[in-house]
Design an enzyme around this catalytic site. Structure first.
Site, short mmCIF file in Angstrom:
data_model
loop_
_atom_site.label_atom_id
_atom_site.label_comp_id
_atom_site.label_asym_id
_atom_site.label_seq_id
_atom_site.Cartn_x
_atom_site.Cartn_y
_atom_site.Cartn_z
N HIS A 306 0.86 -1.19 0.00
CA HIS A 306 0.00 0.00 0.00
C HIS A 306 0.89 1.23 0.00
O HIS A 306 1.96 1.23 0.60
CB HIS A 306 -0.90 0.04 1.25
CG HIS A 306 -2.07 0.94 1.09
ND1 HIS A 306 -1.99 2.28 1.33
CD2 HIS A 306 -3.34 0.69 0.69
CE1 HIS A 306 -3.18 2.83 1.11
NE2 HIS A 306 -4.01 1.90 0.71
N ASP A 363 -8.03 -5.15 -0.46
CA ASP A 363 -8.47 -6.00 -1.57
C ASP A 363 -8.14 -7.47 -1.37
O ASP A 363 -8.62 -8.32 -2.12
CB ASP A 363 -7.81 -5.49 -2.87
CG ASP A 363 -8.36 -4.13 -3.24
OD1 ASP A 363 -7.57 -3.17 -3.23
OD2 ASP A 363 -9.57 -4.02 -3.50
C1 SDX Z 1 -6.17 0.05 -3.12
O1 SDX Z 1 -4.34 4.50 -2.11
C2 SDX Z 1 -5.29 3.91 -1.53
O2 SDX Z 1 -5.74 4.29 -0.47
C3 SDX Z 1 -5.85 2.71 -2.28
C4 SDX Z 1 -6.91 1.89 -1.55
C5 SDX Z 1 -8.18 2.69 -1.33
O3 SDX Z 1 -8.94 2.34 -0.39
O4 SDX Z 1 -8.45 3.59 -2.14
O5 SDX Z 1 -6.41 1.45 -0.32
C6 SDX Z 1 -7.32 0.66 -2.38
O6 SDX Z 1 -5.95 0.38 -4.25
C7 SDX Z 1 -5.27 -0.90 -2.38
C8 SDX Z 1 -4.07 -1.41 -3.27
C9 SDX Z 1 -4.61 -2.51 -4.21
N1 SDX Z 1 -3.49 -2.89 -5.17
C10 SDX Z 1 -2.89 -4.07 -5.06
O7 SDX Z 1 -3.09 -4.89 -4.17
C11 SDX Z 1 -1.87 -4.31 -6.18
C12 SDX Z 1 -0.57 -4.89 -5.61
N2 SDX Z 1 0.12 -3.82 -4.85
C13 SDX Z 1 1.11 -3.07 -5.50
O8 SDX Z 1 1.08 -2.95 -6.87
C14 SDX Z 1 1.59 -1.87 -4.70
O9 SDX Z 1 1.79 -2.28 -3.41
C15 SDX Z 1 0.76 -0.58 -4.72
C16 SDX Z 1 0.52 -0.11 -6.11
C17 SDX Z 1 -0.54 -0.78 -4.01
C18 SDX Z 1 1.53 0.48 -3.96
O10 SDX Z 1 2.78 0.55 -4.56
P1 SDX Z 1 3.71 1.86 -4.47
O11 SDX Z 1 3.40 2.61 -3.23
O12 SDX Z 1 3.62 2.58 -5.77
O13 SDX Z 1 5.15 1.27 -4.26
P2 SDX Z 1 6.06 0.64 -5.39
O14 SDX Z 1 5.22 0.04 -6.48
O15 SDX Z 1 7.07 1.68 -5.76
O16 SDX Z 1 6.74 -0.55 -4.59
C19 SDX Z 1 7.74 -0.26 -3.61
C20 SDX Z 1 8.55 -1.55 -3.50
C21 SDX Z 1 9.06 -2.06 -4.85
O17 SDX Z 1 10.24 -2.81 -4.60
P3 SDX Z 1 11.70 -2.06 -4.81
O18 SDX Z 1 11.82 -1.74 -6.30
O19 SDX Z 1 11.67 -0.80 -3.94
O20 SDX Z 1 12.71 -3.09 -4.35
O21 SDX Z 1 7.71 -2.59 -2.97
C22 SDX Z 1 7.57 -3.61 -3.94
C23 SDX Z 1 8.00 -3.02 -5.28
O22 SDX Z 1 8.48 -4.02 -6.16
N3 SDX Z 1 6.16 -4.00 -3.97
C24 SDX Z 1 5.73 -5.24 -4.19
C25 SDX Z 1 4.34 -5.18 -4.06
N4 SDX Z 1 3.97 -3.91 -3.79
C26 SDX Z 1 5.12 -3.20 -3.73
N5 SDX Z 1 6.37 -6.38 -4.48
C27 SDX Z 1 5.60 -7.48 -4.65
N6 SDX Z 1 4.24 -7.52 -4.55
C28 SDX Z 1 3.58 -6.37 -4.25
N7 SDX Z 1 2.25 -6.38 -4.14
#
Ligand code: SDX
Length: 429
Positions: A306, A363
């Site tokens: 998140h 989710d």
């Molecule tokens: C919702 O914003 C809100 O409030 C949203 C929400 C709401 O109520 O409105 O809460 C609802 O959208 C929840 C999120 C649902 N999405 C998912 O579950 C999709 C999977 N999650 C990710 O794609 C991710 O965690 C995000 C998009 C939710 C958040 O990602 P960020 O903040 O943009 O961070 P990032 O993508 O830059 O990741 C930071 C690091 C990376 O690794 P490094 O390159 O730093 O080594 O964390 C890793 C990423 O690779 N990472 C993950 C991961 N999420 C982040 N690695 C594996 N699996 C994941 N799910």
């Protein structure tokens, strides 16, 4: 003495005001930065940038706090209805008994959808995703319910709000019934908001839908938990599009499109698809966790991570409890729930997930609960939209009445070609 931050660029020091929120959050106000320094800031994805000042929802990503207008979601999930929560978000306080009755009556009055809209549905390709249908239909509401000159702006907004909250639910159920070639079930004035939706979704002339209070409550709590979440992607889309002073239907339609994405509200559907993949491949989540950790693999563990929460999403334990309650009541089990629990156990003890502060988000379990309620998979993001609608509306309304609010128009840092001349096609080789 007002608190300031000092910034030194090209040997000159500037003092920038510091803004402090009611829960102590701090921000550096850069609204005069370009004018005073010639510099802009750069923050792709806005992880470090506040877009507005808001009094609606407070969330703390470090300790997993979430409150709507100051009321913890745990209390709303336990005691409130979704209609009460919608009223709270939009109007700022919980409604009195009289206000609640009037609001419910207004929603009932506006629960039908113009009969001519059915032609839209009937001509929509049967396999279309319900989120695409919903965003189109919401945009079309402006054509079917145009503004009336005799109404004041406030009256126009209030009736549009009631139409949206009531009709979004009707439109969603209509798209489901029509996608199956079934008869549309009309809303009933005798049913509450959530029972009405379930009845419109699942009632049939040959098999009347049995409205189970526990199923209704599970849906109610699910919608309450999704009702707002400060400046998430889809809410920011609503505020951004709304800042051009377009009508509310169009701004909400933009919010629905943003929510559809699998990184945002579409994740509830993507989680189930991922859990189903794990189930179909024998039930061992290890290969999927390995892919999620692999820097060279774009695979993400859906339902994990998140932008704000660096601990458990506070909505997760409530959803998990509702899953257990409903499945126990039906004496049912869901193999995908077992996989989800196992995946959570493994992932939350894995160094990669711990180092990256990756915990289950809203989710991860909401899809399991929607399955137990009987909602079809491709409608999961639609349920998120129905829940989030009061939040979108309250944020839009706050923005249009904010004296400091203006057209959203970010800047950029250009890294393309320097000036060069046009070359006639004959000379381009
Ligand atoms: C919702 O914003 C809100 O409030 C949203 C929400 C709401 O109520 O409105 O809460 C609802 O959208 C929840 C999120 C649902 N999405 C998912 O579950 C999709 C999977 N999650 C990710 O794609 C991710 O965690 C995000 C998009 C939710 C958040 O990602 P960020 O903040 O943009 O961070 P990032 O993508 O830059 O990741 C930071 C690091 C990376 O690794 P490094 O390159 O730093 O080594 O964390 C890793 C990423 O690779 N990472 C993950 C991961 N999420 C982040 N690695 C594996 N699996 C994941 N799910």
């Amino acid at each position: 003495m007002a608190e300031t931050a000092k910034l030194t660029v090209e040997g000159k020091t500037y003092e920038l005001p510091i803004v402090t929120g009611s829960e102590g959050e701090k921000a550096i106000d850069i609204s005069k930065l370009l004018k005073e320094t010639g510099y802009i800031t750069l923050d792709q994805g806005y992880a470090n940038t506040g877009s507005c000042i808001s009094a609606i929802t407070y969330m703390n990503g470090s300790n997993g706090t979430l409150r709507y207008r100051g009321i913890p979601i745990e209390q709303l999930a336990q005691h409130a209805t979704f209609v009460e929560t919608a009223y709270l978000l939009i109007n700022g306080d919980l409604p009195s008994s009289c206000e609640l009755t009037n609001f419910s009556d207004l929603l009932n009055t506006h629960s039908l959808v113009h009969e001519d809209m059915r032609a839209f549905f009937e001509k929509y390709p049967r396999g279309a995703h319900p989120m695409g249908i919903l965003s189109s239909m919401v945009n079309a509401l402006m054509a079917f319910y145009p503004e009336v000159p005799e109404r004041t702006e406030e009256e126009e907004i209030n009736i549009t709000v009631a139409r949206l909250i009531s009709k979004l639910r009707t439109l969603a159920a209509m798209s489901y019934q029509i996608s199956r070639g079934h008869r549309v079930i009309y809303p009933s004035h005798q049913l509450g908001y959530c029972a009405n939706f379930l009845n419109m979704m699942f009632d049939s002339p040959v098999r009347p839908y049995d409205i189970d209070p526990d199923v209704v409550r599970a849906l109610e709590v699910t919608l309450i938990l999704h009702a707002d979440h400060e400046q998430n992607c889809s809410t920011s889309a609503v505020r951004h599009v709304g800042s051009a002073r377009v009508n509310l239907y169009a701004a909400i339609s933009a919010g629905i499109c943003a929510l559809w994405g699998p990184l945002h509200g579409g994740a509830n559907q993507a989680v189930i698809e991922m859990l189903q993949q794990i189930y179909d491949s024998g039930g061992d989540p290890a290969p999927f966790i390995g892919r999620a950790r692999d820097k060279n693999d774009t695979f993400r563990l859906m339902g994990f991570g998140h932008r704000v929460y660096r601990t458990y999403d506070p909505r997760v334990p409530i959803l998990k409890e509702m899953c257990d309650k409903l499945l126990t009541k039906f004496g049912a089990s869901d193999p995908l729930l077992d996989i989800a629990l196992n995946l959570e156990e493994i992932a939350t003890h894995d160094p990669y997930f711990i180092d990256h502060n990756l915990y289950p988000n809203v989710d991860f379990y909401s899809g399991i609960l929607l399955r137990a309620i009987g909602i079809p998979l491709n409608m999961f993001p639609v349920m998120f939209a129905i829940g989030r609608l009061p939040g979108w509306i309250s944020q839009w309304r706050e923005s249009i009445y904010d004296p400091g609010w203006k057209l959203c128009r970010p800047r950029q840092i250009y890294t393309g070609h320097k000036e060069r001349n046009y070359i006639p096609v004959a000379d381009r080789g």
